[in-house]
Design a protein around this motif. Structure first.
Motif, PDB file in Angstrom:
ATOM      1  N   ARG A   9       0.069  11.711  12.431  1.00 22.51           N
ATOM      2  CA  ARG A   9       0.442  11.765  11.010  1.00 22.51           C
ATOM      3  C   ARG A   9       1.841  11.203  10.783  1.00 22.51           C
ATOM      4  O   ARG A   9       2.121  10.644   9.732  1.00 22.51           O
ATOM      5  N   TYR A  33     -11.030  -0.411   6.633  1.00 21.78           N
ATOM      6  CA  TYR A  33      -9.863  -1.133   6.118  1.00 21.78           C
ATOM      7  C   TYR A  33      -8.580  -0.479   6.636  1.00 21.78           C
ATOM      8  O   TYR A  33      -8.502   0.744   6.721  1.00 21.78           O
ATOM      9  N   TYR A  35      -4.560  -0.453   5.422  1.00 22.77           N
ATOM     10  CA  TYR A  35      -3.604  -0.811   4.382  1.00 22.77           C
ATOM     11  C   TYR A  35      -2.211  -0.396   4.824  1.00 22.77           C
ATOM     12  O   TYR A  35      -2.030   0.609   5.519  1.00 22.77           O
ATOM     13  N   GLN A  37       1.390   0.794   3.092  1.00 22.43           N
ATOM     14  CA  GLN A  37       1.978   1.243   1.837  1.00 22.43           C
ATOM     15  C   GLN A  37       3.466   1.475   2.054  1.00 22.43           C
ATOM     16  O   GLN A  37       3.881   2.489   2.631  1.00 22.43           O
ATOM     17  N   GLN A  41       5.653   1.279  -3.444  1.00 26.74           N
ATOM     18  CA  GLN A  41       4.695   0.206  -3.719  1.00 26.74           C
ATOM     19  C   GLN A  41       3.269   0.710  -3.538  1.00 26.74           C
ATOM     20  O   GLN A  41       3.026   1.760  -2.945  1.00 26.74           O
ATOM     21  N   GLY A  42       2.323  -0.058  -4.055  1.00 24.82           N
ATOM     22  CA  GLY A  42       0.931   0.253  -3.830  1.00 24.82           C
ATOM     23  C   GLY A  42       0.490  -0.231  -2.456  1.00 24.82           C
ATOM     24  O   GLY A  42       1.127  -1.086  -1.854  1.00 24.82           O
ATOM     25  N   PRO A  43      -0.593   0.336  -1.946  1.00 22.19           N
ATOM     26  CA  PRO A  43      -1.106  -0.111  -0.647  1.00 22.19           C
ATOM     27  C   PRO A  43      -1.472  -1.593  -0.671  1.00 22.19           C
ATOM     28  O   PRO A  43      -1.978  -2.102  -1.679  1.00 22.19           O
ATOM     29  N   LEU A  45      -3.624  -4.512   1.608  1.00 17.38           N
ATOM     30  CA  LEU A  45      -4.598  -4.667   2.685  1.00 17.38           C
ATOM     31  C   LEU A  45      -4.023  -5.472   3.835  1.00 17.38           C
ATOM     32  O   LEU A  45      -3.424  -6.533   3.633  1.00 17.38           O
ATOM     33  N   LEU A  91      -2.494   3.340   6.014  1.00 17.77           N
ATOM     34  CA  LEU A  91      -3.684   4.023   5.526  1.00 17.77           C
ATOM     35  C   LEU A  91      -4.932   3.367   6.087  1.00 17.77           C
ATOM     36  O   LEU A  91      -5.045   2.146   6.124  1.00 17.77           O
ATOM     37  N   GLU A 100     -17.618   3.377  -3.022  1.00 17.41           N
ATOM     38  CA  GLU A 100     -16.228   3.821  -3.041  1.00 17.41           C
ATOM     39  C   GLU A 100     -15.609   3.849  -1.656  1.00 17.41           C
ATOM     40  O   GLU A 100     -16.258   4.234  -0.679  1.00 17.41           O
ATOM     41  N   GLN A 101     -14.344   3.445  -1.571  1.00 17.66           N
ATOM     42  CA  GLN A 101     -13.598   3.567  -0.328  1.00 17.66           C
ATOM     43  C   GLN A 101     -13.021   4.975  -0.234  1.00 17.66           C
ATOM     44  O   GLN A 101     -12.450   5.485  -1.195  1.00 17.66           O
ATOM     45  N   PHE A 103     -10.238   7.306   1.751  1.00 21.87           N
ATOM     46  CA  PHE A 103      -8.985   7.103   2.472  1.00 21.87           C
ATOM     47  C   PHE A 103      -8.665   8.292   3.366  1.00 21.87           C
ATOM     48  O   PHE A 103      -8.918   9.449   3.011  1.00 21.87           O
ATOM     49  N   GLY A 104      -8.059   7.990   4.498  1.00 24.52           N
ATOM     50  CA  GLY A 104      -7.495   9.019   5.347  1.00 24.52           C
ATOM     51  C   GLY A 104      -6.122   9.439   4.843  1.00 24.52           C
ATOM     52  O   GLY A 104      -5.599   8.857   3.895  1.00 24.52           O
ATOM     53  N   PRO A 105      -5.502  10.441   5.494  1.00 27.80           N
ATOM     54  CA  PRO A 105      -4.205  10.958   5.039  1.00 27.80           C
ATOM     55  C   PRO A 105      -3.040  10.027   5.341  1.00 27.80           C
ATOM     56  O   PRO A 105      -1.959  10.205   4.792  1.00 27.80           O
TER      57      PRO A 105
ATOM     58  N   GLY B  43      -4.209  12.156   1.048  1.00 28.41           N
ATOM     59  CA  GLY B  43      -4.615  10.760   0.965  1.00 28.41           C
ATOM     60  C   GLY B  43      -5.019  10.370  -0.443  1.00 28.41           C
ATOM     61  O   GLY B  43      -5.150  11.199  -1.329  1.00 28.41           O
ATOM     62  N   PHE B  89      -2.488   5.377  -9.121  1.00 26.18           N
ATOM     63  CA  PHE B  89      -2.553   3.954  -8.808  1.00 26.18           C
ATOM     64  C   PHE B  89      -3.730   3.316  -9.535  1.00 26.18           C
ATOM     65  O   PHE B  89      -4.857   3.795  -9.436  1.00 26.18           O
ATOM     66  N   PHE B 102      -3.946  -3.090  -5.424  1.00 26.00           N
ATOM     67  CA  PHE B 102      -3.336  -1.953  -6.101  1.00 26.00           C
ATOM     68  C   PHE B 102      -2.130  -2.366  -6.942  1.00 26.00           C
ATOM     69  O   PHE B 102      -1.419  -3.326  -6.615  1.00 26.00           O
ATOM     70  N   GLY B 103      -1.878  -1.574  -7.988  1.00 24.01           N
ATOM     71  CA  GLY B 103      -0.595  -1.619  -8.660  1.00 24.01           C
ATOM     72  C   GLY B 103       0.426  -0.829  -7.857  1.00 24.01           C
ATOM     73  O   GLY B 103       0.117  -0.269  -6.795  1.00 24.01           O
ATOM     74  N   SER B 104       1.629  -0.758  -8.367  1.00 28.27           N
ATOM     75  CA  SER B 104       2.736  -0.146  -7.624  1.00 28.27           C
ATOM     76  C   SER B 104       2.771   1.377  -7.723  1.00 28.27           C
ATOM     77  O   SER B 104       3.549   2.022  -7.035  1.00 28.27           O
TER      78      SER B 104
END
Lengths: 112, 112
Positions: A9, A33, A35, A37, A41-43, A45, A91, A100-101, A103-105, B43, B89, B102-104
């Motif tokens: 983590r 995927y 990502y 982050q 900012q946003g994540p 890829l 991520l 839908e994707q 996401f992990g923590p 997450g 987001f 993604f956006g920020s």
């Protein structure tokens, strides 16, 4: 249903060291995927896998980043050598088909 | 390339206030639009989505309408709660690869 698992983590390393992150997607999810982050900012890829093949790695800095998904399940993302600007949350997400994707923590990496 | 622009944060509101978080996008074709939420220490979770023009996504009292004419997908909630405090987001996917752009992010804090 268990969610996307990531470890560790948190990780603190010095610049020029190497580090590896692990992701276990949701069972049956063929697409995985990674990502990045950066704080505020946003994540973004880094790489997308379909089973054990790479779909898109165009934004992966290949001089220092590598990723694999050898058996089409777990995946590992490696950075070698790390730079200060690699400090971020990494991520992992997975999905099945067009859905839908999930996401992990995330793994929070600090490079000093 | 594709991009998402979100309202700058942070946003601080009192409980029961009305919430709007603006989101506009740039993409060719017909993207699908999403709002994700990230609660502290957790997450990213999908909050709502819309896959075609004029669709309205809704969940947990939040709503957003896909407006192709203004390339917007603004998030609204009529009465926010302290438990809504999180980072929100806006994101889009386009094409068969389903990669998220993604956006920020917008930090929302709701005070009791």
């Amino acid at each position: 249903e268990a969610g996307v698992a990531q470890s560790p983590r948190y990780k603190i390393i010095e610049k020029r060291q190497s580090v590896a992150f692990w992701c276990n997607p949701i069972s049956g999810h063929a697409t995985l995927y990674w990502y990045q982050q950066i704080l505020g900012q946003g994540p973004k890829l880094l790489i997308q896998f379909q089973n054990n093949g790479v779909v898109d790695d165009s934004q992966l800095p290949k001089d220092r980043f590598s990723a694999e998904r050898l058996k089409g399940v777990d995946s590992t993302l490696k950075i070698q050598p790390a730079k200060l600007e690699d400090s971020a949350v990494y991520l992992c997400a997975s999905n099945r088909g067009q859905n839908e994707q999930y996401f992990g923590p995330g793994t929070r990496l600090t490079v000093t | 390339g594709d991009s998402v622009t979100q309202m700058e944060g942070p946003v601080t509101l009192s409980e029961e206030a009305f919430l709007t978080i603006n989101c506009t996008y740039t993409a060719t074709g017909y993207p699908s639009l999403f709002w994700y939420v990230q609660y502290p220490g957790e997450g990213l979770q999908l909050l709502l989505k819309a896959t075609k023009a004029d669709d309205k996504g809704s969940n947990k009292g939040f709503e957003a309408t896909y407006r192709k004419e203004t390339t917007s997908f603004h998030l609204e909630k009529g009465s926010v709660q302290v438990s809504d405090s999180a980072v929100y987001f806006c994101a889009l996917t386009r094409g068969s690869a389903r990669q998220l752009t993604f956006g920020s992010g917008t930090q929302l804090t709701v005070l009791p």
